[in-house]
Enzyme design. Structure first.
Site, PDB file in Angstrom:
ATOM      1  N   ASP A  13     -46.483   5.127 -17.951  1.00 32.05           N
ATOM      2  CA  ASP A  13     -46.882   6.061 -18.803  1.00 32.05           C
ATOM      3  C   ASP A  13     -47.522   7.517 -17.847  1.00 32.05           C
ATOM      4  OD1 ASP A  13     -46.768   4.512 -21.217  1.00 32.05           O
ATOM      5  OD2 ASP A  13     -48.811   3.527 -20.709  1.00 32.05           O
ATOM      6  N   LYS A  16     -43.518  10.355 -17.666  1.00 35.02           N
ATOM      7  CA  LYS A  16     -42.156  10.602 -17.371  1.00 35.02           C
ATOM      8  C   LYS A  16     -41.391  11.408 -18.632  1.00 35.02           C
ATOM      9  CE  LYS A  16     -42.057   6.186 -16.948  1.00 35.02           C
ATOM     10  NZ  LYS A  16     -43.493   5.725 -17.047  1.00 35.02           N
ATOM     11  N   GLY A  17     -41.713  10.931 -19.720  1.00 35.74           N
ATOM     12  CA  GLY A  17     -40.739  11.524 -20.685  1.00 35.74           C
ATOM     13  C   GLY A  17     -41.232  13.170 -20.922  1.00 35.74           C
ATOM     14  N   ALA A  39     -40.750   0.863 -23.375  1.00 35.66           N
ATOM     15  CA  ALA A  39     -41.053   2.135 -22.929  1.00 35.66           C
ATOM     16  C   ALA A  39     -41.397   2.993 -23.968  1.00 35.66           C
ATOM     17  CB  ALA A  39     -39.762   2.798 -22.274  1.00 35.66           C
ATOM     18  N   GLY A  40     -42.350   3.815 -23.917  1.00 34.53           N
ATOM     19  CA  GLY A  40     -42.768   4.856 -24.909  1.00 34.53           C
ATOM     20  C   GLY A  40     -43.023   6.179 -24.048  1.00 34.53           C
ATOM     21  N   HIS A  41     -42.119   6.986 -24.476  1.00 35.15           N
ATOM     22  CA  HIS A  41     -42.035   8.481 -23.706  1.00 35.15           C
ATOM     23  C   HIS A  41     -42.191   9.241 -24.732  1.00 35.15           C
ATOM     24  CE1 HIS A  41     -39.312   6.612 -20.080  1.00 35.15           C
ATOM     25  NE2 HIS A  41     -40.499   5.934 -20.565  1.00 35.15           N
ATOM     26  N   GLN A 222     -41.069   2.482 -17.386  1.00 34.72           N
ATOM     27  CA  GLN A 222     -42.275   1.747 -16.777  1.00 34.72           C
ATOM     28  C   GLN A 222     -42.510   2.633 -15.478  1.00 34.72           C
ATOM     29  OE1 GLN A 222     -39.724  -0.518 -17.882  1.00 34.72           O
ATOM     30  NE2 GLN A 222     -40.518  -0.063 -19.788  1.00 34.72           N
ATOM     31  N   THR A 298     -46.321   2.699 -27.180  1.00 31.80           N
ATOM     32  CA  THR A 298     -45.472   1.792 -27.809  1.00 31.80           C
ATOM     33  C   THR A 298     -46.436   0.706 -28.633  1.00 31.80           C
ATOM     34  OG1 THR A 298     -43.818   1.841 -26.342  1.00 31.80           O
ATOM     35  CG2 THR A 298     -43.921  -0.181 -27.464  1.00 31.80           C
ATOM     36  N   GLY A 300     -50.140   1.314 -29.118  1.00 30.69           N
ATOM     37  CA  GLY A 300     -51.509   1.658 -29.436  1.00 30.69           C
ATOM     38  C   GLY A 300     -52.718   1.288 -28.818  1.00 30.69           C
ATOM     39  N   ARG A 301     -52.502   0.186 -27.938  1.00 28.70           N
ATOM     40  CA  ARG A 301     -53.429  -0.271 -27.130  1.00 28.70           C
ATOM     41  C   ARG A 301     -54.396   0.578 -26.132  1.00 28.70           C
ATOM     42  NH1 ARG A 301     -50.844  -5.440 -24.043  1.00 28.70           N
ATOM     43  NH2 ARG A 301     -49.177  -3.805 -23.996  1.00 28.70           N
ATOM     44  N   ASP A 331     -55.726  18.244 -16.156  1.00 31.61           N
ATOM     45  CA  ASP A 331     -56.697  18.907 -16.968  1.00 31.61           C
ATOM     46  C   ASP A 331     -57.518  17.783 -17.499  1.00 31.61           C
ATOM     47  OD1 ASP A 331     -54.003  17.748 -18.382  1.00 31.61           O
ATOM     48  OD2 ASP A 331     -55.246  18.070 -20.203  1.00 31.61           O
ATOM     49  N   VAL A 416     -50.405  20.186 -16.759  1.00 27.30           N
ATOM     50  CA  VAL A 416     -51.845  20.471 -17.321  1.00 27.30           C
ATOM     51  C   VAL A 416     -51.968  20.446 -18.725  1.00 27.30           C
ATOM     52  CG1 VAL A 416     -52.677  21.537 -15.233  1.00 27.30           C
ATOM     53  CG2 VAL A 416     -51.745  23.057 -17.136  1.00 27.30           C
ATOM     54  N   GLY A 417     -51.120  19.649 -19.579  1.00 33.10           N
ATOM     55  CA  GLY A 417     -51.206  19.351 -20.775  1.00 33.10           C
ATOM     56  C   GLY A 417     -49.895  18.865 -21.546  1.00 33.10           C
TER      57      GLY A 417
HETATM   58  P1  GDP Z   1     -44.214   8.058 -19.978  1.00 35.02           P
HETATM   59  O1  GDP Z   1     -44.155   6.695 -20.792  1.00 35.02           O
HETATM   60  O2  GDP Z   1     -44.272   8.166 -18.718  1.00 35.02           O
HETATM   61  O3  GDP Z   1     -43.345   8.916 -20.526  1.00 35.02           O
HETATM   62  O4  GDP Z   1     -45.703   8.523 -20.563  1.00 35.02           O
HETATM   63  P2  GDP Z   1     -46.461   8.298 -22.124  1.00 35.02           P
HETATM   64  O5  GDP Z   1     -45.547   9.430 -23.034  1.00 35.02           O
HETATM   65  O6  GDP Z   1     -46.709   7.039 -22.568  1.00 35.02           O
HETATM   66  O7  GDP Z   1     -47.936   8.872 -21.929  1.00 35.02           O
HETATM   67  C1  GDP Z   1     -48.126  10.115 -21.602  1.00 35.02           C
HETATM   68  C2  GDP Z   1     -49.214  11.004 -22.535  1.00 35.02           C
HETATM   69  O8  GDP Z   1     -49.682  12.024 -21.924  1.00 35.02           O
HETATM   70  C3  GDP Z   1     -48.424  11.472 -23.724  1.00 35.02           C
HETATM   71  O9  GDP Z   1     -49.348  11.281 -25.003  1.00 35.02           O
HETATM   72  C4  GDP Z   1     -48.076  12.955 -22.966  1.00 35.02           C
HETATM   73  O10 GDP Z   1     -48.056  13.719 -24.416  1.00 35.02           O
HETATM   74  C5  GDP Z   1     -49.306  13.225 -22.489  1.00 35.02           C
HETATM   75  N1  GDP Z   1     -49.501  14.089 -21.447  1.00 35.02           N
HETATM   76  C6  GDP Z   1     -48.300  14.571 -20.685  1.00 35.02           C
HETATM   77  N2  GDP Z   1     -48.488  15.393 -19.663  1.00 35.02           N
HETATM   78  C7  GDP Z   1     -49.641  15.734 -19.965  1.00 35.02           C
HETATM   79  C8  GDP Z   1     -50.614  16.548 -19.287  1.00 35.02           C
HETATM   80  O11 GDP Z   1     -50.791  17.154 -18.281  1.00 35.02           O
HETATM   81  N3  GDP Z   1     -51.987  16.726 -19.772  1.00 35.02           N
HETATM   82  C9  GDP Z   1     -52.377  15.901 -20.935  1.00 35.02           C
HETATM   83  N4  GDP Z   1     -53.677  16.192 -21.369  1.00 35.02           N
HETATM   84  N5  GDP Z   1     -51.659  15.162 -21.563  1.00 35.02           N
HETATM   85  C10 GDP Z   1     -50.216  14.944 -21.090  1.00 35.02           C
HETATM   86  P1  IMO Z   2     -43.348   3.495 -19.976  1.00 34.46           P
HETATM   87  O1  IMO Z   2     -41.756   3.684 -19.941  1.00 34.46           O
HETATM   88  C1  IMO Z   2     -46.906   1.004 -19.247  1.00 34.46           C
HETATM   89  C2  IMO Z   2     -46.535  -3.041 -19.295  1.00 34.46           C
HETATM   90  C3  IMO Z   2     -46.893  -4.170 -20.456  1.00 34.46           C
HETATM   91  C4  IMO Z   2     -47.161  -5.515 -19.679  1.00 34.46           C
HETATM   92  C5  IMO Z   2     -46.265  -5.630 -18.619  1.00 34.46           C
HETATM   93  C6  IMO Z   2     -44.883  -6.403 -19.281  1.00 34.46           C
HETATM   94  O2  IMO Z   2     -44.000   3.909 -21.337  1.00 34.46           O
HETATM   95  O3  IMO Z   2     -44.045   3.871 -19.017  1.00 34.46           O
HETATM   96  P2  IMO Z   2     -43.210  -5.952 -21.062  1.00 34.46           P
HETATM   97  O4  IMO Z   2     -43.098  -5.777 -22.668  1.00 34.46           O
HETATM   98  O5  IMO Z   2     -42.369  -5.255 -20.145  1.00 34.46           O
HETATM   99  O6  IMO Z   2     -42.619  -7.386 -21.077  1.00 34.46           O
HETATM  100  O7  IMO Z   2     -44.639  -6.069 -20.593  1.00 34.46           O
HETATM  101  O8  IMO Z   2     -45.569  -4.181 -18.324  1.00 34.46           O
HETATM  102  N1  IMO Z   2     -45.449  -2.290 -19.902  1.00 34.46           N
HETATM  103  C7  IMO Z   2     -45.769  -0.921 -19.593  1.00 34.46           C
HETATM  104  N2  IMO Z   2     -47.034  -0.441 -19.322  1.00 34.46           N
HETATM  105  N3  IMO Z   2     -45.793   1.803 -19.779  1.00 34.46           N
HETATM  106  C8  IMO Z   2     -44.480   1.192 -20.008  1.00 34.46           C
HETATM  107  O9  IMO Z   2     -43.526   1.941 -20.289  1.00 34.46           O
HETATM  108  C9  IMO Z   2     -44.604  -0.114 -20.034  1.00 34.46           C
HETATM  109  N4  IMO Z   2     -43.519  -1.194 -20.521  1.00 34.46           N
HETATM  110  C10 IMO Z   2     -44.040  -2.364 -20.121  1.00 34.46           C
HETATM  111  O10 IMO Z   2     -48.247  -3.648 -20.967  1.00 34.46           O
HETATM  112  O11 IMO Z   2     -48.370  -5.464 -18.818  1.00 34.46           O
HETATM  113 MG    MG Z   3     -45.254   5.481 -22.106  1.00 32.50          MG
END
Ligand code: GDP
Ligand code: IMO
Ligand code: MG
Length: 428
Positions: A13, A16-17, A39-41, A222, A298, A300-301, A331, A416-417
Site C-alpha cells: 500500500d 504503487k498503483g 493486491a489493491g492498487h 504487496q 481490498t 476496508g480494514r 502531504d 503529494v496527493g
Molecule cells: P498500492 O497498493 O501500493 O497501490 O497502494 P493503495 O492504492 O492500496 O494505497 C494508497 C492510497 O493512497 C490510495 O488510496 C491512493 O489513492 C492514495 N494516495 C496515493 N498517493 C498519495 C499521496 O501522495 N497523498 C495522498 N494523500 N494519498 C495518496
Molecule cells: P498491495 O499490492 C498490504 C497482507 C495481509 C496479510 C498478509 C498475508 O495492495 O500493496 P494474503 O492475503 O496475501 O495471504 O495476506 O499480507 N497483504 C497486504 N498488505 N497491501 C497488500 O497488497 C497486501 N497483500 C497482502 O494483510 O497481513
Molecule cells: Mg494496496
C-alpha cells in the site's frame, strides 16, 4: 530504460498503483508478476477512483497489460474487473500467462480455516485464497490457466484436487461443507472459455517486447516486508514480492531489468498482524489514518500506522538494488510537529540497523528516532506542484534530504496527493 520494476519498500500500500499509472504513460506494456487479488492498487484521475486487484494499473493509458506466470488468478474477480472497466469505456489489451495458477473458491475457504487454526500466528490475510493457491502450486497440485482450456486435463486434475480439499475441510478442520465437483468443473471450464482469447506465453511476448526496445513496467504487488522469503515470516504473503520476483513471475532474465524503482510511503502502514516497531497507537496515529485515509483497498480494514521506519526501507534497498525512490503521501504529514524517523533499533543491549529473521527478536526491537521539524498544516499543494521541488516548505525538503542521507538513494518522485497530477518529478 526498457525493463523497469516498481516495487513496494515497506508492508504494501505504498501507492504503487498511482506510480505505475504515472509511469505507464511512457511505457508500452505493464506486467503483474506476483500475488493475486490480495493486491489493491488505486489510481485517481480527475476525481475518478479506480481500484485494481488483478488488472495492471497502467490499463487506463490503453497500454498492453499482462498477468505473468507468478500471479494467481481469481476468475471471479478478474471477470468483474474487466466488466467494470468495460462499463467505463476501457477495453483492456489483456494477456494472461498460460502458466499462471487459478484460485478456486475452496482456496478462499481454506485460507479462512488456516487463519483460524494459526491463532496468534495468523497474518490477518485478505482471505483471497493466496496462501492455499501458492501451496498447491508448490506441491504440484495446482491448476494452471492452460489446464482450463483442456477439458480432459482439467477434469483429471480437479478430480484429485477437489477430493483432497474435501478431506482437508471435513477431516482436518471439521467443517461440514460439501464441495460440488461437477459445479467446480463447469465453472472452471466457463472461465477458461471466457479468457481463452487472452491466454498466451507471457514470457515469450515480454522478451520479444524487450528485444524490440519497448518499455516494460513490472508492477510489484504487496511490499518487500511481506515477501515469502525476505519478509517477516509468517506475517507476510506467499509470493516473491521483491524485484527479483519480476524475473521469476514474468519469465525474464535478471539481465533484462534496467531500473528498479522503490515506492516508499512517507510514514509506515500495515494491514494485518505482526510486530511494527514505529506503530502509533495514539492520537497522532489516528490523525495519520484519517488524513491518509488508511483503510485497506481490498478489505476496508483500518491500516495500522506509524512513523517512517528506515530500517525496513534500507533492507528493501539492499534486497531490491533500488536505483530511485518515490516518496508518497508526503502531504499527510502536514501539521505534525515534530516528525520522527526511525534510523536504528535498540534490541536488548544491542543497537541494530537491519531486520532480524526471528520474530521474537523483532518484537523486542525499539525504534531509535531522529526528530525533524514539521511544516504547517495548511499547505497549498496545487501551488507547490506547479512550483516544483523548490516550492516545498523548507521542512519538507529537509525531511526528504535526511531520508536520502540515511538511505543513500535519491528520491526522484514526490507524491503529494492521490491524483495523477499531484506529483513532483525530479531530475534524478
Ligand atoms: P498500492 O497498493 O501500493 O497501490 O497502494 P493503495 O492504492 O492500496 O494505497 C494508497 C492510497 O493512497 C490510495 O488510496 C491512493 O489513492 C492514495 N494516495 C496515493 N498517493 C498519495 C499521496 O501522495 N497523498 C495522498 N494523500 N494519498 C495518496
Ligand atoms: P498491495 O499490492 C498490504 C497482507 C495481509 C496479510 C498478509 C498475508 O495492495 O500493496 P494474503 O492475503 O496475501 O495471504 O495476506 O499480507 N497483504 C497486504 N498488505 N497491501 C497488500 O497488497 C497486501 N497483500 C497482502 O494483510 O497481513
Ligand atoms: Mg494496496
Amino acid at each position: 530504460m526498457p525493463g523497469i520494476v516498481i516495487v513496494g519498500t515497506q508492508w504494501g500500500d505504498e501507492a504503487k498503483g498511482k506510480i505505475t499509472d504515472l509511469l505507464a504513460k511512457d511505457a508500452d506494456c505493464i506486467v503483474r508478476y506476483n500475488g493475486g487479488a490480495n493486491a489493491g492498487h488505486t489510481v485517481v484521475v480527475e476525481g475518478k477512483t479506480y481500484k485494481f486487484h488483478l488488472i495492471p494499473s497502467g490499463v487506463l493509458h490503453g497500454k498492453r497489460v499482462y498477468l505473468g506466470n507468478g500471479v494467481v488468478v481469481d476468475p471471479e474477480i478478474l471477470l468483474d474487473e474487466l466488466e467494470n472497466l468495460g462499463r467505463e469505456g476501457f477495453q483492456p489489451d489483456l494477456h494472461i500467462s498460460d502458466r499462471a495458477h487459478v484460485v478456486f473458491s475452496f482456496h478462499k475457504l481454506e485460507d479462512g480455516l488456516q487463519e483460524r487454526l494459526k491463532g496468534s500466528l495468523r497474518a490477518g490475510t485478505t482471505k483471497r485464497g493466496i496462501g492455499p493457491t501458492y501451496s498447491d502450486k508448490a506441491a504440484r497440485f495446482g491448476i494452471r490457466i492452460a489446464d482450463l482450456l483442456d477439458e480432459e486435463t482439467l477434469k483429471a486434475k480437479l478430480d484429485v484436487l477437489v477430493d483432497l480439499k474435501q478431506k482437508i475441510i471435513n477431516q482436518v478442520y471439521g467443517e461440514d461443507v460439501k464441495l460440488d465437483k461437477k459445479e467446480i468443473l463447469e465453472e472452471a471450464s466457463r472461465f477458461g472459455r471466457a479468457v481463452s482469447n487472452y491466454v498466451c506465453d507471457v514470457s515469450a511476448e515480454i522478451n520479444e517486447a524487450l528485444d524490440k526496445g519497448e518499455t516494460v513496467i513490472f508492477e510489484g504487488a504487496q511490499g518487500t516486508l511481506l515477501d515469502i522469503d525476505h519478509g517477516l515470516y509468517p506475517y507476510g504473503t506467499s509470493s516473491s514480492t521483491i524485484a527479483g520476483g519480476a524475473c521469476i513471475g514474468a519469465g525474464v532474465s535478471p539481465k533484462r531489468i534496467d531500473e528498479i524503482i522503490g515506492v516508499m510511503k512517507a510514514y509506515t502502514s500495515r494491514v494485518g498482524t505482526g510486530p511494527l516497531p514505529t506503530e502509533l497507537k495514539n492520537s497522532i496515529g489516528e490523525r495519520i489514518r484519517e488524513v491518509g485515509k488508511e483503510y485497506g483497498t481490498t478489505t476496508g480494514r483500518p491500516r495500522r500506522v506509524g512513523w517512517l521506519d528506515l530500517v525496513p526501507v534500507k533492507y528493501s534497498i539492499r534486497l531490491n538494488s533500488i536505483d530511485k525512490l518515490v516518496i508518497t503521501k508526503l502531504d499527510v504529514l502536514s501539521g505534525l510537529n515534530p516528525l520522527k524517523i526511525c534510523i536504528k533499533y535498540r534490541c536488548g543491549n544491542k543497537i541494530i540497523d537491519t531486520m532480524p529473521a526471528d520474530i521474537r527478536t523483532f518484537e523486542k526491537c525499539e525504534p531509535i528516532y531522529e526528530e525533524l521539524e514539521g511544516w504547517e498544516a495548511n499547505v497549498n499543494w496545487e501551488r507547490i506542484v506547479k512550483g516544483g521541488y523548490e516550492a516545498l516548505p523548507e521542512q519538507a525538503k529537509e525531511y526528504i534530504q535526511r531520508i536520502e542521507e540515511h538511505v543513500k538513494v535519491p528520491i526522484s518522485i514526490i507524491s503529494v496527493g492521490p491524483e495523477r497530477r499531484e506529483t513532483i518529478i525530479l531530475d534524478k
